[in-house]
Design an enzyme around this catalytic site. Structure first.
Site, PDB file in Angstrom:
ATOM      1  N   HIS A  94       0.863  -1.193   0.000  1.00  0.00           N
ATOM      2  CA  HIS A  94       0.000   0.000   0.000  1.00  0.00           C
ATOM      3  C   HIS A  94       0.889   1.229   0.000  1.00  0.00           C
ATOM      4  O   HIS A  94       1.856   1.297   0.758  1.00  0.00           O
ATOM      5  CB  HIS A  94      -0.885   0.003   1.234  1.00  0.00           C
ATOM      6  N   HIS A  96       0.810   5.812  -1.014  1.00  0.00           N
ATOM      7  CA  HIS A  96       0.068   6.996  -1.465  1.00  0.00           C
ATOM      8  C   HIS A  96       0.804   7.600  -2.664  1.00  0.00           C
ATOM      9  O   HIS A  96       0.880   8.818  -2.794  1.00  0.00           O
ATOM     10  CB  HIS A  96      -0.064   8.017  -0.345  1.00  0.00           C
ATOM     11  N   ASP A 119       0.710  -4.830 -20.481  1.00  0.00           N
ATOM     12  CA  ASP A 119       1.765  -5.796 -20.138  1.00  0.00           C
ATOM     13  C   ASP A 119       1.602  -6.335 -18.719  1.00  0.00           C
ATOM     14  O   ASP A 119       2.114  -7.414 -18.408  1.00  0.00           O
ATOM     15  CB  ASP A 119       3.152  -5.136 -20.241  1.00  0.00           C
ATOM     16  N   HIS A 168      -8.425   7.714  -1.413  1.00  0.00           N
ATOM     17  CA  HIS A 168      -7.339   7.207  -0.595  1.00  0.00           C
ATOM     18  C   HIS A 168      -6.088   6.978  -1.461  1.00  0.00           C
ATOM     19  O   HIS A 168      -5.324   7.910  -1.672  1.00  0.00           O
ATOM     20  CB  HIS A 168      -7.833   5.934   0.114  1.00  0.00           C
ATOM     21  N   TYR A 226       7.459 -13.387 -23.615  1.00  0.00           N
ATOM     22  CA  TYR A 226       8.126 -12.089 -23.470  1.00  0.00           C
ATOM     23  C   TYR A 226       8.899 -12.015 -22.161  1.00  0.00           C
ATOM     24  O   TYR A 226       8.411 -12.459 -21.128  1.00  0.00           O
ATOM     25  CB  TYR A 226       7.060 -10.992 -23.487  1.00  0.00           C
TER      26      TYR A 226
END
Lengths: 231, 231, 231, 231
Positions: A94, A96, A119, A168, A226
């Site tokens: 997580h 910001h 991708d 958020h 790839y």
């Protein structure tokens, strides 16, 4: 206990400031040992420059801290819900990060405008709905996880390894903590490009489905060819 | 074999992260020895920090790997088509650099708004058309090259050393791998300035033809006098 | 005298270029010893690379320099008014950081669009009114402080630790010089995200009040539980 | 000859890549010795990392190279016209810095939206008119200088130490080469802030005249009191 996992999670956490995804102590990464049913997560409120592998907090899937000198990240209940709902996920992050958080603040999913996105993310990166007042007031961090799980009903979290939470910021995941951070870096880059794409063309449409399929499946699944070093 | 070429191509590849044009392993540079009919290209999926000159893969113009421990970049068939169609090109680079890729995602050529652009690219930097579904499904990377060649029909690739591919990103080229990367850096800078120019003035026109001519031809062709160290 | 305070204020000043908030000598930080009624502030016109802790100027609350080899920052009268009006403030910073200054130049408060903002600033970051011509001509820097104080009538400066001055730039504060700079860094990040949020969605509203409350009060006040390392 | 001047001009040139104003060899700085009537300028086409103080080329005010191993910068005739027309100018810099060049590409002067601008530039930073075709074809670089001089008729170049050239980029100047570069850095910062200000508020007006006067004249002229280290 689980020293190797703690080392991996530590290194993945240190990638956040190195890649410019976080300011101060913002952001947290966790990684899970599925066999033992334990995950390691960054402690709360420790500066990255002071962080050590042994500071990682070990949690079980009942949300109890089983080892560690510090409190786990305040966002731990969100990580917990994701580990419980998404068995194929081995690491969660997580942040910001500014571009992804700006899409989240606008409450908009990130459309797939090109191959950089395709991708890594199959289709748009969704934006979870706003929490209701009662979901915010009680068990806010747990409910943040539950609303992400709700968003992914009928979707494969391995095909769309990230999400925005309205007002958020982003969560991303992967097969382990390192891949979760990798996907968070890509989401930030993709969020930046998508914003600029819209600036350049007001009425821009998503990339054609065939090119989205081509790019995602040349890198993922049984026919991928790839980025495979081969020999 | 061709150790000097591999060294040059290696150094040109390492310029991509140094100049901020790539994230992770994205991007690849190649360079050709026209006499031997062989080109060196970055291997697929190797991190830049682990790359060595000897890792460069040597390819012939039939698209066969003739030397190297790794698979060549997945984009090798695109490079191959460009080398076959543009005999004056000695080096090629592909990136997903964020500003140029945003123009590509918008499906727009970059207009020539000023002398920074005109110093390097004569007229707009074109945007190749979208591939058709059947061109995507079969031999996608080769068709990416062919649609660039189609875009340059009647144009001189030495005068416009780069292109955008719709929903994808930029390719650039030059007389060797180093110059190709130089042109890719300039394209990114020019793409950034052009986006900001449009932000500042909604109805902005291209720079007058006379100033485009002046700037391009004071640096290129028989009467060039700019940036020549002299003695 | 007050060597420890000078050292803290020196270090907080040096954070400004380290965090990219200032160009050249722009910006200044001060910190106060409330018991002694003295504050230390950056001297005027000294380059950051030449600054030493002993260069900090000590001022009393009558605005008189009581120690130091240099003139205090030209913005000292603004700091003075804020220290006099806001007894809970222990450190103050002024910069021309580019995103916050752009909101100030637009004369707009920064709306609270998300949790990054709500973690630090409770509600919008206000924009103080323009000074009247006579307030500019006489005691300009003092009046800059007074108009900030006017803006905060009925507000708690500990809950909104910063402000924009119209056509000028941001001031931020905190319990000491270090926290003031921390809040200035956050304000710049929040200003950047808010601008991008508006770019992505023309008609964007503020984050719901419940989420603003949740994020601010999980970090601030008696029931805070976020970012506390615990044990 | 004039080793000290060459050293100063060398150092001012090296500030351009250090401050992020130039890509590759773009940009050039000169400085003049008014008593001797000679100016030193960066040689053409030499990479910054290879530049030495002794590489600076000495020119007289007839535009003749009087010392140096290399050709002077291609933009030398522009510098020459500015030195001839603006006797108070001691140093000149030209860059393609991205924000200022974007305003130039849009053909717009930079309005004074705030005090960062007013601290250095009194009123808007003008944008010189486009050159006519015949001015471009013959003596282009000299005419670039003449059109700047034309733009400043009735203006004081010490009060507005810089200009934009339409479809091209900025020139800045100062009492010596160092101050010229300082002003170019400020112009880039101001150009960035002004663009963002307009993004945040479509109908934004210039800063009030009283605040422009206050900020400019507290730093410049006989009553300046800002940024003076004093003792």
């Amino acid at each position: 206990m689980l020293e190797e996992l703690k080392q991996q999670v530590y290194e993945a956490n240190m990638e956040l400031p190195a890649k410019g995804l976080v300011t101060y102590t913002w952001g947290n990464v966790s990684g899970i040992d599925r066999e033992k049913g334990l995950f390691a997560i960054k402690p709360s409120g420790i500066a990255y420059e002071d962080l050590k592998p042994s500071d990682m907090v070990l949690m079980n899937l009942n949300g109890e801290s089983v080892e560690g000198d510090y409190k786990p990240s305040s966002d731990t209940p969100t990580h917990l819900e994701l580990y419980k709902a998404f068995p194929q996920v081995g690491g969660i992050v997580h942040t910001h990060s500014a571009w992804a958080a700006s899409w989240a603040q606008a409450g908009r999913p990130i459309p797939c405008y090109g191959t950089t996105h395709a991708d890594y993310f199959y289709g748009e990166i969704p934006c979870a709905r706003s929490l209701r007042p009662e979901e915010i007031e009680m068990e806010y961090e747990k409910n943040t996880g539950l609303v992400i799980v709700e968003t992914f009903q009928g979707m494969n979290p391995a095909y769309v390894p990230g999400v925005l939470c309205t007002n958020h910021g982003p969560f991303a995941w992967g097969k382990d903590a390192e891949e979760a951070v990798h996907n968070a870096v890509v989401m930030e880059e993709v969020a930046k490009m998508a914003a600029r794409t819209e600036q350049l063309k007001t009425e821009v449409g998503e990339a054609p489905k065939t090119i989205q399929d081509k790019h995602f499946f040349r890198k993922h699944g049984p026919n991928a060819y790839y980025g495979n070093a081969g020999k």
